[in-house]
Design a protein around this motif. Structure first.
Motif, PDB file in Angstrom:
ATOM      1  N   LEU A 156       0.861  -1.181   0.000  1.00 51.29           N
ATOM      2  CA  LEU A 156       0.000   0.000   0.000  1.00 51.29           C
ATOM      3  C   LEU A 156       0.896   1.229   0.000  1.00 51.29           C
ATOM      4  O   LEU A 156       1.750   1.375   0.871  1.00 51.29           O
ATOM      5  N   THR A 157       0.690   2.097  -0.985  1.00 47.48           N
ATOM      6  CA  THR A 157       1.511   3.295  -1.103  1.00 47.48           C
ATOM      7  C   THR A 157       0.739   4.514  -0.605  1.00 47.48           C
ATOM      8  O   THR A 157      -0.426   4.704  -0.963  1.00 47.48           O
ATOM      9  N   ILE A 158       1.404   5.331   0.214  1.00 43.00           N
ATOM     10  CA  ILE A 158       0.828   6.566   0.741  1.00 43.00           C
ATOM     11  C   ILE A 158       1.608   7.725   0.144  1.00 43.00           C
ATOM     12  O   ILE A 158       2.830   7.792   0.283  1.00 43.00           O
ATOM     13  N   LEU A 159       0.899   8.631  -0.521  1.00 44.75           N
ATOM     14  CA  LEU A 159       1.524   9.743  -1.231  1.00 44.75           C
ATOM     15  C   LEU A 159       1.110  11.070  -0.605  1.00 44.75           C
ATOM     16  O   LEU A 159      -0.084  11.349  -0.457  1.00 44.75           O
ATOM     17  N   GLY A 160       2.089  11.887  -0.240  1.00 46.93           N
ATOM     18  CA  GLY A 160       1.815  13.230   0.256  1.00 46.93           C
ATOM     19  C   GLY A 160       3.019  14.108  -0.009  1.00 46.93           C
ATOM     20  O   GLY A 160       4.096  13.858   0.531  1.00 46.93           O
ATOM     21  N   LEU A 161       2.846  15.126  -0.841  1.00 48.62           N
ATOM     22  CA  LEU A 161       3.950  15.977  -1.238  1.00 48.62           C
ATOM     23  C   LEU A 161       3.777  17.380  -0.677  1.00 48.62           C
ATOM     24  O   LEU A 161       2.665  17.829  -0.424  1.00 48.62           O
ATOM     25  N   ARG A 162       4.900  18.044  -0.464  1.00 52.14           N
ATOM     26  CA  ARG A 162       4.909  19.406   0.085  1.00 52.14           C
ATOM     27  C   ARG A 162       4.122  19.464   1.394  1.00 52.14           C
ATOM     28  O   ARG A 162       4.349  18.678   2.289  1.00 52.14           O
ATOM     29  N   ILE A 163       3.147  20.363   1.523  1.00 55.14           N
ATOM     30  CA  ILE A 163       2.452  20.544   2.800  1.00 55.14           C
ATOM     31  C   ILE A 163       1.663  19.302   3.201  1.00 55.14           C
ATOM     32  O   ILE A 163       1.370  19.097   4.385  1.00 55.14           O
ATOM     33  N   ARG A 187       8.434  12.637  -1.662  1.00 51.48           N
ATOM     34  CA  ARG A 187       9.236  13.404  -2.613  1.00 51.48           C
ATOM     35  C   ARG A 187       8.659  13.226  -4.006  1.00 51.48           C
ATOM     36  O   ARG A 187       8.267  12.122  -4.388  1.00 51.48           O
ATOM     37  N   GLY A 188       8.578  14.323  -4.741  1.00 55.81           N
ATOM     38  CA  GLY A 188       7.981  14.278  -6.062  1.00 55.81           C
ATOM     39  C   GLY A 188       8.974  13.930  -7.145  1.00 55.81           C
ATOM     40  O   GLY A 188      10.065  13.423  -6.880  1.00 55.81           O
ATOM     41  N   GLY A 189       8.595  14.186  -8.380  1.00 57.97           N
ATOM     42  CA  GLY A 189       9.465  13.939  -9.519  1.00 57.97           C
ATOM     43  C   GLY A 189       9.737  12.471  -9.763  1.00 57.97           C
ATOM     44  O   GLY A 189       8.909  11.600  -9.470  1.00 57.97           O
TER      45      GLY A 189
END
Length: 307
Positions: A156-163, A187-189
């Motif tokens: 299960l992947t949890i994604l949260g970038l910046r704020i 981290r993005g990109g």
């Protein structure tokens, strides 16, 4: 003796079959449901978002005034009304006025002067967000179903970038106590793309993404990468409408506090905790086994102070 987390996992199940008295949905939730049916154009999304954010004032505007406020043409407002299921702007405005008047009649914070200072006003706004979320939880089916799907995805992947990284980190930290393979992406990109592709190759089926204001372009791009790789996306955000929400398979919305220089996230935090609860309910045996194992490890290595 079970830990506090174990006890709460056993006692707080939201799938126990208990019912709660039906409450009228919050005005923002009613508007989102009203506007969320069609695929709206960018201009129509701007109209919808303006109405959601300014319902008490916007519901009484003429078509000319509304078009001017949003920065669109009068025919665009007419087409928007038709797109969301009304015969024209007068019929839409009648519905909007009914929603606005019900909000003004029952809202605990209708009198702005009673809010006290700015810090108290910020707390009042978060209380209102939580009250709206409580009304939304009157029907917990979407949260329960999403929690089950997230529970079944390994990894299960949890994604949260910046704020949004702080909410993602909180969710991932807790989810690791009850799920065997949780992968956090903050981290993005290309780093995010690589992690998402690896998750899909390893058998993952779902990504839980957080997108709080200001909504990052790289979050939208990462969600598109996830979808192109074959992953489904559940999104926790403050907006039902917009390009990020359009890309998600499931959208769970709740308000954020915006009265201070930096936003606060009381309601998104509770929504995240509710999703975690739904994951524990989805596989109680695995939950219990993993919590027991974690308690043994934490005791052995003295992770925590004795209360």
């Amino acid at each position: 003796m079970p830990s506090s987390q174990q006890a709460r996992a056993q006692a707080s199940a939201i799938t126990s079959g208990k019912t709660v008295p039906e409450e009228e949905a919050a005005p923002t939730s009613r508007l989102r449901s009203l506007f969320d049916r069609p695929r709206l154009s960018p201009g129509q999304r701007r109209i919808a978002q303006y109405l959601i954010e300014h319902i008490n004032e916007a519901a009484f505007l003429s078509i000319t005034d509304l078009a001017e406020r949003v920065g669109v043409s009068q025919p665009s407002v007419t087409r928007f009304a038709s797109a969301v299921g009304f015969s024209g702007y007068p019929a839409l405005r009648e519905r909007l006025q009914a929603i606005a008047l019900s909000s003004l009649a029952g809202g605990p914070h209708a009198d702005e002067e009673s809010r006290g200072n700015e810090l108290q006003a910020a707390v009042d706004a978060e209380i209102e967000n939580l009250e709206n979320l409580r009304r939304d939880f009157g029907d917990p089916a979407q949260v329960v179903d999403t929690g089950r799907r997230l529970s079944e995805s390994t990894p299960l992947t949890i994604l949260g970038l910046r704020i949004s990284a702080s909410l993602a980190e909180y969710f991932a930290y807790a989810a690791r106590r009850i799920h065997p393979d949780v992968r956090l992406v903050t981290r993005g990109g290309s780093v995010a793309y690589d992690a998402l592709l690896q998750s899909r190759e390893a058998g993952g089926t779902w990504v839980l993404a957080f997108s709080m204001p200001r909504h990052a372009q790289e979050t939208l791009t990462a969600i598109r990468v996830a979808r192109s790789a074959g992953l489904k996306v559940a999104l926790v955000t403050d907006l039902t409408l917009g390009p990020v929400a359009d890309e998600a398979d499931v959208v769970l919305t709740t308000g954020t506090g915006s009265r201070l220089v930096f936003d606060s996230y009381a309601a998104p935090g509770v929504l995240a905790a509710a999703l975690l609860q739904a994951m524990t309910d989805a596989d109680p045996e695995r939950t219990q086994a993993r919590l027991e194992e974690y308690e043994q490890i934490s005791d052995q290595h003295h992770f925590f102070l004795r209360d």
